[in-house]
Design an enzyme around this catalytic site. Structure first.
Site, PDB file in Angstrom:
ATOM      1  N   GLU A 271       9.565 -12.654  -4.984  1.00  0.00           N
ATOM      2  CA  GLU A 271       9.296 -11.004  -4.974  1.00  0.00           C
ATOM      3  C   GLU A 271       9.722 -10.572  -6.738  1.00  0.00           C
ATOM      4  OE1 GLU A 271       6.880  -8.678  -4.456  1.00  0.00           O
ATOM      5  OE2 GLU A 271       7.016 -10.200  -2.760  1.00  0.00           O
ATOM      6  N   ASP A 275       7.485  -8.870  -9.255  1.00  0.00           N
ATOM      7  CA  ASP A 275       8.023  -7.352  -9.222  1.00  0.00           C
ATOM      8  C   ASP A 275       8.557  -6.759 -10.793  1.00  0.00           C
ATOM      9  OD1 ASP A 275       6.353  -7.133  -7.032  1.00  0.00           O
ATOM     10  OD2 ASP A 275       8.235  -6.414  -6.277  1.00  0.00           O
ATOM     11  N   SER A 492       1.666  -7.424  -3.442  1.00  0.00           N
ATOM     12  CA  SER A 492       2.718  -7.118  -4.156  1.00  0.00           C
ATOM     13  C   SER A 492       2.344  -7.258  -5.509  1.00  0.00           C
ATOM     14  CB  SER A 492       3.741  -8.864  -4.015  1.00  0.00           C
ATOM     15  OG  SER A 492       5.041  -8.688  -2.620  1.00  0.00           O
ATOM     16  N   ASP A 534     -15.699   2.386  -7.963  1.00  0.00           N
ATOM     17  CA  ASP A 534     -16.537   2.266  -6.268  1.00  0.00           C
ATOM     18  C   ASP A 534     -16.568   0.540  -6.024  1.00  0.00           C
ATOM     19  OD1 ASP A 534     -16.367   2.141  -4.112  1.00  0.00           O
ATOM     20  OD2 ASP A 534     -18.072   3.372  -4.008  1.00  0.00           O
TER      21      ASP A 534
END
Length: 563
Positions: A271, A275, A492, A534
């Site tokens: 993780e 990041d 994440s 969109d």
């Protein structure tokens, strides 16, 4: 922190007779069970007392002003000193709370603005709070020392927002998913499904732009003993962004947050590596910081002083509020089911994010990977029930993605982008926070697309804040872990990606002598709406249902940034 020896030298006082009343109670979620009701003699606990802050309505009003491009005060962010002046607890609050502690013989503590922190024996805490601490165990084996409720003197209720650790039985988790086979979408033209900095720069039309302003900065938060590996970061840069060779980041440890550099598997580093590698490589070469926040190691009952508070958000918020300068852009990829977080805790954390936004920081939070809750379309509906003892079927919104003062980021894939199918991007409506004014029109416009059965069954809060606010690529991110590449998917990945893009937008503004964007949502739902594409294909399945579906305009699946 500032130590206030206001009571030093006083003789230990006996508690005076006071009328107590329950301050907060929290039902025990089915994932937790009591394993021991006896706490060892001498066992210590670190209590954090959150004091009531005045003028939060004023701060909220000012946040809207500095975040609305149509307002004359747009971009005139508040300074740390401004905020401290506005939100410093009343002197009567300090006097009453510190006097109460003195009555219990407590003379040593730290005071930092609206927080008082002290370490005392559990038996003393039980007397102070008229409660009983027990050992609870989560289904994953994690143990914490908590209470089912606690009480305070009646005259202190208005002066104290919360005391933790007490009723907080959340289960903080990272928002990343295992890789699953992709469906064949004949109407979509796949981009390179192995997402890299180069593919994202191309997709989002970043090109070769690099940060220029000395005022620019970006940060990410790491929890759960995760720590980004510098060796992996170097390999990632050398492989996927060789033009950035030599670029690196710094780590700030908060409450004993780890900076270990020997992680070799996904448990310890994936993780944090995800990041840092993606957010920072996109934001190159601006100063980059990993905030490594402690507070959730495995609990060991034989320790004299417990280090497991399981509430790292409070540490994170408190650190940033006390910092003289904070990054213009901050990304967080962790969260809890909203209902497992005490309301007082959620409100205090959300208020903290509001104050960071008022200072000019853009806070990006991943929306989660389980759609409307329950782990996906195949999960039995019994996984999605209320935590109030009634076990009422309901969707499970995520926190802090549900906080109205952050920008929640969902996930897409392919090009043109559609809803991810390898996992369900989190989204829905908060049960704690009402629809904010900046979002009222967008949420009202989506109501006609919600299945009537959901409304009739009360599966969601019809007046709740909707999330996510935006979306970005979240599938097949190539991450270096332990010297090898591992594909990772989840919101994440989406949050740091969007954070990297926003960090560059902030840099463009700062380089032109303009203020950073700060809190994004009033802009995104207003003038900035023209810069969004969109998404019309996909759902965020969960709780044994199809979840919510994409529709024209905003929906709780996602908009995405226009390329």
């Amino acid at each position: 922190m500032l130590f206030l020896p206001l009571l030093t030298g006083l003789v230990t006082a006996l508690p005076t007779a006071r009328k107590y009343a329950v301050k907060e109670s929290m039902p025990v979620h089915q994932a937790w069970k009591t394993v021991d009701s006896v706490v060892e003699d001498g066992h210590q606990i670190r209590l954090r007392i959150g004091l009531a802050q005045p003028n939060l309505d004023v701060v909220q009003s000012k946040l809207y002003e500095v975040s609305d491009p149509e307002h004359e005060n747009y971009g005139k962010h508040l300074s740390q000193a401004d905020l401290k002046t506005l939100t410093r607890p009343h002197q009567s609050t300090y006097d009453k709370v510190l006097g109460w502690l003195a009555e219990h013989g407590i003379q040593t503590y730290d005071v930092e603005h609206d927080w008082i922190t002290l370490t005392i024996p559990v038996s003393h805490a039980e007397q102070l709070l008229a409660t009983k601490y027990e050992m609870f165990e989560h289904v994953d084996g994690h143990r914490v020392l908590r209470t089912k409720e606690y009480s305070l003197p009646v005259d202190l209720h208005e002066h104290i927002d919360l005391i933790q650790p007490t009723t907080m039985l959340g289960s903080l988790h990272q928002h990343r998913s295992h890789i699953m086979p992709q469906p064949d979408l004949s109407t979509a033209t796949p981009l390179n499904l192995q997402n890299t900095p180069a593919s994202l720069r191309k997709l989002y039309n970043i090109g070769s732009y690099t940060a220029k302003s000395p005022k620019s900065a970006i940060g990410i938060a790491s929890f759960l003993n995760q720590s980004a590996q510098y060796a992996d970061f170097d390999q990632f840069i050398n492989t996927y962004a060789p033009q950035e060779k030599g670029y690196t980041f710094k780590t700030v440890s908060i409450n004993g947050g780890t900076e270990r550099q020997d992680a070799t598997d996904t448990t310890d580093a994936v993780e944090a590596n995800l990041d840092t590698q993606f957010a920072f490589s996109l934001a190159y070469p601006m100063p980059a910081t990993q905030f490594s926040v402690g507070g959730m190691p495995p609990f060991k009952p034989d320790l004299v002083t417990p280090t497991d508070t399981n509430e790292p958000y409070l540490d994170f918020i408190q650190y940033l509020q006390s910092a003289a300068s904070i990054p213009n852009t901050i990304s967080v990829s962790y969260g809890d089911d909203e209902q497992t977080v005490p309301l007082s805790y959620a409100q205090k954390v959300c208020s903290g994010f509001m104050q960071l936004g008022a200072r000019g920081s853009s806070i990006l939070i991943s929306s989660g990977d389980f759609g409307v809750g329950g782990g996906g379309a195949t999960s039995p509906p019994t996984n999605c029930v209320s935590n109030d003892g009634k076990s009422k079927p309901m969707f499970l919104p995520a926190f802090p993605a549900s906080c109205p003062w952050v920008t929640s980021v969902g996930a897409t894939y392919l090009n043109p982008e559609v809803a991810v199918f390898s996992f369900a991007s989190g989204g829905g409506f908060s049960n704690y926070f009402s629809v904010p004014s900046y979002q009222a029109s967008a949420v009202a416009g989506y109501k006609k697309y919600i299945p009537a059965a959901y409304t009739l069954a009360g599966l969601y809060n019809t007046s709740g804040r909707g999330y996510p606010d935006v979306a970005a690529q979240g599938d097949q991110f190539q991450v270096y872990v332990g010297g090898a590449v591992e594909p990772v998917s989840g919101t994440s990945a989406s949050a740091p990606t969007f954070a990297g893009v926003i960090a560059l937008v902030n840099d463009v503004l700062l380089s032109s002598g303009k203020p950073s964007l700060g809190f994004l949502n009033p802009f995104l739902y207003g003038k900035g709406k023209s810069g969004l594409n969109d998404i019309l294909v996909g759902t965020n399945y969960g709780c044994g249902t199809p979840g919510f579906s994409c529709a024209p305009g905003w929906d709780p699946v996602y908009w995405k940034r226009k390329s």
